[in-house]
Design an enzyme around this catalytic site. Structure first.
Site, mmCIF file in Angstrom:
data_model
loop_
_atom_site.group_PDB
_atom_site.id
_atom_site.type_symbol
_atom_site.label_atom_id
_atom_site.label_comp_id
_atom_site.label_asym_id
_atom_site.label_seq_id
_atom_site.Cartn_x
_atom_site.Cartn_y
_atom_site.Cartn_z
ATOM 1 N N ARG A 146 61.843 9.213 -0.391
ATOM 2 C CA ARG A 146 62.558 7.875 -0.046
ATOM 3 C C ARG A 146 62.448 7.703 1.469
ATOM 4 N NH1 ARG A 146 67.417 9.289 -3.805
ATOM 5 N NH2 ARG A 146 66.400 11.405 -3.353
ATOM 6 N N SER A 153 64.726 14.091 1.934
ATOM 7 C CA SER A 153 65.367 13.120 2.477
ATOM 8 C C SER A 153 66.814 12.845 1.598
ATOM 9 C CB SER A 153 64.804 11.881 2.750
ATOM 10 O OG SER A 153 64.126 11.270 1.669
ATOM 11 N N GLY A 154 66.687 13.160 0.165
ATOM 12 C CA GLY A 154 67.789 13.256 -0.538
ATOM 13 C C GLY A 154 68.717 11.966 -0.851
ATOM 14 N N GLY A 155 68.124 10.776 -0.606
ATOM 15 C CA GLY A 155 68.943 9.860 -0.768
ATOM 16 C C GLY A 155 69.610 9.106 0.718
ATOM 17 N N GLU A 200 61.843 24.194 -4.455
ATOM 18 C CA GLU A 200 62.831 23.278 -4.234
ATOM 19 C C GLU A 200 64.224 23.373 -4.997
ATOM 20 O OE1 GLU A 200 61.928 19.152 -4.881
ATOM 21 O OE2 GLU A 200 63.466 18.466 -3.528
ATOM 22 N N LYS A 258 61.497 23.952 0.161
ATOM 23 C CA LYS A 258 61.883 22.431 0.151
ATOM 24 C C LYS A 258 63.145 22.397 0.195
ATOM 25 C CE LYS A 258 61.007 17.777 -1.349
ATOM 26 N NZ LYS A 258 60.014 16.855 -1.532
ATOM 27 N N ARG A 281 62.760 2.681 -9.022
ATOM 28 C CA ARG A 281 62.511 2.165 -7.867
ATOM 29 C C ARG A 281 61.685 0.834 -7.836
ATOM 30 N NH1 ARG A 281 62.246 7.758 -5.585
ATOM 31 N NH2 ARG A 281 64.327 8.384 -6.150
HETATM 32 P P1 13P Z 1 63.716 12.338 -1.305
HETATM 33 O O1 13P Z 1 62.992 12.669 -0.080
HETATM 34 O O2 13P Z 1 63.646 10.898 -1.721
HETATM 35 O O3 13P Z 1 64.818 13.211 -1.641
HETATM 36 O O4 13P Z 1 62.536 13.196 -2.458
HETATM 37 C C1 13P Z 1 61.938 14.323 -2.215
HETATM 38 C C2 13P Z 1 61.797 14.914 -3.379
HETATM 39 O O5 13P Z 1 60.625 15.021 -3.614
HETATM 40 C C3 13P Z 1 62.773 15.164 -4.380
HETATM 41 O O6 13P Z 1 62.419 16.067 -5.256
#
Ligand code: 13P
Length: 342
Positions: A295, A261-263, A177, A219, A33
């Site tokens: 993100r 948010s996953g990208g 998650e 999550k 990042r």
């Molecule tokens: P994002 O919201 O960027 O997907 O990250 C969440 C996260 O902690 C992934 O493990």
């Protein structure tokens, strides 16, 4: 295990209007990042960036907890006080990512298994002594030709459940998650199918491992079309299919579901979160629905910061705005800014 305190912590993490900031990027991930904004990946830069986020005036109204990386949990701020004290002093709970990342799964080309169970009981005790109140473990489920296999889903769910039981034993809320990845050109229905199969297995394993569901948070990924799909489903369809999937597979006893948010872009993830929370409430979802974005909350402030203390105030203002908007979406009350290109 103190069940009452686990349940109270889990509930507080999804208190009305509040959600979680994921700031637990590994040193390697934050390095990529930082690369994109031309910042060197040093311990000082990582500290300055995260400290800038955590000191943002007013965000404690919207952020209940922050997931930290091991380094940050042990780190001091520039003034010598600890990061943990900075957060707790603002009424924000510190948490920590406890898995050791995903490795190739033996015998399953293209699939991953998350490692980190060896020695976990001792590490959890140490994390609790350092001030952590909750933890996270991320499993990675990729969609592709002939994957995921049942084998991959099962071993990852098993590891998640072993982790959850150990975390609760240590008095720490587990955030579970199992991330079904956005990468690929699959349809939203394929994402829904894989997410549902994964969640069913995760909850079967959690039951076998005697986890107290009231003291856990899921999550989850949103049910969305693959990043490269020719047609991408809109927020309305994402909401319907995400809520369908969760209602079928997540027991009512779970304290909450927090989305990653996953990208997705920050606008897209916020608009989808808003639609999901609204639809979930209309359909009487039994758990709190909220966010645990990395993100989705950080992209804009990180670009504004760009490694310079001179930009800190501007970056904090942007982070505050993202927190306000994400919190509004968590309540189903988000209106996209007029200027946003969507
Ligand atoms: P994002 O919201 O960027 O997907 O990250 C969440 C996260 O902690 C992934 O493990």
């Amino acid at each position: 295990m103190n069940a009452r305190s686990l349940v109270d912590t889990a509930k507080a993490l999804v208190a009305p209007g509040k959600g979680i900031l994921a700031a637990d990027e590994s040193t390697r991930t934050i390095g990529s990042r930082f690369d994109s904004i031309g910042v060197e990946n040093t311990e000082t830069n990582r500290r300055d960036y995260r400290e800038m986020l955590f000191r943002t005036p007013g965000v404690d109204q919207f952020i209940s907890g922050v997931i930290l990386y091991d380094e940050t949990l042990r780190q001091n701020c520039a003034d010598g006080g600890s990061m943990v004290d900075l957060l707790t002093g603002r009424g924000i709970m510190p948490g920590v990512k406890v898995d050791n990342g995903a490795q190739q799964l033996a015998g399953a080309p293209g699939e991953l298994i998350t490692e980190g169970l060896d020695g976990l009981r001792d590490r959890l005790r140490e994390y609790r002594d350092l001030g952590a109140r909750f933890t996270k473990w991320r499993a990675v489920i990729a969609i592709g030709r002939d994957i995921p296999s049942e084998y991959c889903i099962e071993v990852n769910a098993h590891a998640l459940a072993r982790y959850a039981a150990l975390a609760q034993e240590a008095g720490l809320v587990p955030i579970i998650e199992p991330e079904v990845m956005l990468d690929g050109d699959h349809s939203i229905d394929r994402c829904g199918e894989v997410t549902e199969a994964t969640l069913r297995e995760v909850y079967a394993q959690l039951a076998r491992h005697r986890a107290l569901l009231e003291g856990t948070l899921l999550k989850a990924n949103m049910v969305v079309s693959g990043r490269d799909a020719t047609e991408r489903a809109d927020s309305c369809e994402v909401a319907e299919k995400t809520v369908d999937c969760l209602m079928r597979s997540v027991p009512a006893a779970a304290a909450g579901v927090v989305f990653l948010s996953g990208g997705q872009s920050d606008e897209e993830s916020t608009a989808n979160l808003n639609a999901i929370c609204k639809r979930g409430n209309e359909r009487g979802a039994p758990w709190e629905l909220s966010f645990s974005f990395a993100r989705g909350l950080q992209s804009a402030p990180m670009s504004a910061w760009a490694g310079s203390a001179a930009n800190a105030a501007a970056a904090q203002e942007i982070f505050h705005t993202r927190a306000v908007l994400t919190s509004a979406a968590r309540c189903g009350k988000y209106t996209p800014p007029k200027t946003a290109a969507r």
